[in-house]
Enzyme design. Structure first.
Site, short mmCIF file in Angstrom:
data_model
loop_
_atom_site.label_atom_id
_atom_site.label_comp_id
_atom_site.label_asym_id
_atom_site.label_seq_id
_atom_site.Cartn_x
_atom_site.Cartn_y
_atom_site.Cartn_z
N MET A 34 0.55 -1.53 0.15
CA MET A 34 -0.09 -0.01 0.02
C MET A 34 1.03 1.26 0.03
SD MET A 34 -3.59 -0.83 1.55
CE MET A 34 -2.82 -0.65 3.66
N TYR A 36 4.37 3.88 0.70
CA TYR A 36 4.47 4.59 1.87
C TYR A 36 5.61 4.06 2.83
CZ TYR A 36 5.74 8.57 4.27
OH TYR A 36 6.65 9.63 5.59
N HIS A 38 9.03 1.27 3.35
CA HIS A 38 9.95 0.72 4.86
C HIS A 38 11.31 -0.07 4.03
CE1 HIS A 38 7.03 -1.90 6.47
NE2 HIS A 38 6.35 -1.06 6.54
N HIS A 41 9.19 -3.70 3.95
CA HIS A 41 8.83 -3.66 2.14
C HIS A 41 9.54 -4.18 1.12
CE1 HIS A 41 5.44 -0.49 3.55
NE2 HIS A 41 4.77 -2.20 3.01
N GLY A 151 4.49 -10.48 4.12
CA GLY A 151 5.48 -10.42 5.34
C GLY A 151 4.27 -11.45 6.36
N ASP A 154 2.10 -8.54 8.73
CA ASP A 154 0.33 -9.23 8.89
C ASP A 154 0.35 -10.94 8.85
OD1 ASP A 154 -0.64 -6.11 8.60
OD2 ASP A 154 1.75 -6.62 7.01
N VAL A 180 10.33 -7.34 9.71
CA VAL A 180 11.26 -6.68 9.94
C VAL A 180 10.83 -5.46 11.18
CG1 VAL A 180 13.23 -5.07 8.65
CG2 VAL A 180 12.35 -7.14 7.78
N SER A 189 6.61 -0.01 10.50
CA SER A 189 5.04 -0.21 9.78
C SER A 189 4.86 1.44 8.93
CB SER A 189 3.97 -0.04 10.52
OG SER A 189 2.72 0.05 9.92
N ARG A 191 2.72 3.08 9.58
CA ARG A 191 1.03 3.90 10.65
C ARG A 191 2.13 4.27 11.65
NH1 ARG A 191 -2.38 -0.59 8.51
NH2 ARG A 191 -4.47 1.01 8.33
P1 AMP Z 1 1.47 -3.04 3.61
O1 AMP Z 1 1.73 -1.81 2.45
O2 AMP Z 1 1.59 -2.66 5.18
O3 AMP Z 1 0.23 -3.52 3.02
O4 AMP Z 1 2.32 -4.03 3.63
C1 AMP Z 1 3.04 -4.14 2.52
C2 AMP Z 1 3.29 -5.37 2.33
O5 AMP Z 1 4.59 -5.25 3.20
C3 AMP Z 1 2.41 -7.27 3.66
O6 AMP Z 1 3.08 -8.17 3.14
C4 AMP Z 1 3.56 -6.88 4.98
O7 AMP Z 1 2.85 -8.11 5.39
C5 AMP Z 1 3.88 -6.31 4.48
N1 AMP Z 1 5.33 -5.80 5.61
C6 AMP Z 1 4.35 -5.01 6.06
N2 AMP Z 1 5.54 -3.97 7.37
C7 AMP Z 1 6.58 -5.56 7.29
C8 AMP Z 1 7.65 -5.69 8.21
N3 AMP Z 1 7.66 -4.70 8.91
N4 AMP Z 1 8.41 -6.70 8.53
C9 AMP Z 1 7.82 -7.28 6.96
N5 AMP Z 1 7.39 -7.13 6.09
C10 AMP Z 1 6.79 -6.15 6.26
#
Ligand code: AMP
Length: 284
Positions: A34, A36, A38, A41, A151, A154, A180, A189, A191
């Site tokens: 989604m 932003y 880090h 990702h 990841g 989640d 991570v 995150s 957020r």
């Molecule tokens: P999101 O952008 O939050 O929807 O996350 C996109 C992908 O990145 C999902 O598969 C998440 O589980 C993964 N992800 C987000 N934060 C982390 C983290 N700290 N460590 C590993 N994977 C992550």
């Protein structure tokens, strides 16, 4: 700045980019996000690059998985920075769909699992996982990758995607990316930028609680009551609200009262400084 990364703004464009890669004999790995971005990702992009020959990412803040409109509005966005990070990490192409493109005006085809979404996150975020499974199915059909990386941050989402791919026979290998953390333990995150310095400090109680439970587990503690109480103890004076601290069996995500010899996870969701944070740890 010019980007070598191919930016795809339609389903047609991303299909063409992926077809071209496959025609060159490349195994394509997909990393849906989604935005932003880090280091969490980026680690998934690196893992995709290790498992496959070319990486395609997507950035889409999916409106149907937000049960709280304020959370959707406040979700951080920075596409130019994300493109730079993805390019540096060696991503071949990125898919940037719009909500209108993904959800036609007559849209009515939802993907909904029966059991895995009911507990934990799903119990507190009605409709969230229906939005997630639906958009991931759509993204899989748009991109048509050979593998996709999700990841463990989640964890319930990851299990739901694994089950969906099995149930619906998607010809896509699902790869798990380890969670991570920042050097002080906070789970990365998008957020986290919404946390004040003071709230960020209190947010460390979540990982501290999980680490305390892990240490007890390593010393032989197996009781859910004791392990969850160790987490609650850290959260008590540091969070506004604890939504859940659950000990679950890793595959079904069913609540268990004792780990025994099963692989299990501690899952946590709590509000800190007005931001809802989730974290988890594997106990094995
Ligand atoms: P999101 O952008 O939050 O929807 O996350 C996109 C992908 O990145 C999902 O598969 C998440 O589980 C993964 N992800 C987000 N934060 C982390 C983290 N700290 N460590 C590993 N994977 C992550």
């Amino acid at each position: 700045m010019t980007h070598n990364i191919i930016v795809c703004e339609s389903v047609q464009a991303v299909r063409a980019a992926v077809s071209a890669l496959k025609l060159r004999g490349k195994k394509v790995g997909f990393v849906p996000t989604m935005g932003y971005l880090h280091e969490g990702h980026v680690s998934l992009v690196r893992l995709a690059a290790k498992t496959c020959d070319a990486v395609v990412a997507s950035i889409f803040v999916n409106p149907t998985q937000f049960n709280d409109p304020k959370d959707l509005e406040a979700y951080p966005r920075d596409i130019p920075r994300d493109l730079q990070l993805l390019e540096q990490a060696g991503t071949a192409a990125v898919f940037l769909p719009t909500p209108a493109m993904m959800y036609g005006s007559q849209f009515e085809s939802w993907v909904e699992l029966q059991k895995l979404p009911l507990q934990h996150e799903g119990a507190h975020r009605p409709g969230h996982f229906r939005g997630v499974s639906t958009v991931v199915a759509m993204l899989f059909n748009a991109v048509q990758p050979d593998a996709a990386v999700f990841g463990e941050k989640d964890f319930q989402q990851l299990r739901i995607i694994e089950q969906m791919v099995t149930d619906l026979h998607f010809p896509i290998q699902i790869v798990r990316g380890p969670l991570v953390r920042e050097s002080d333990g906070l789970a990365m995150s998008s957020r986290n930028v919404r946390l004040s310095a003071e709230a960020r400090q209190r947010a460390l109680s979540i990982s501290k609680g999980l680490f305390a439970a892990e240490a007890a587990y390593k010393k032989g503690e197996r009781s859910a009551e004791v392990l969850c109480a160790l987490v609650q103890e850290k959260l008590k004076n540091n969070t506004e609200k604890v939504e859940y601290v659950h000990l679950v069996e890793e595959s079904t995500l069913n609540l268990i009262s004792n780990c025994g010899n099963m692989p299990c996870r501690l899952l946590v969701a709590a509000f800190v400084g007005g931001v809802r944070l989730i974290d988890n740890i594997r106990l094995n």
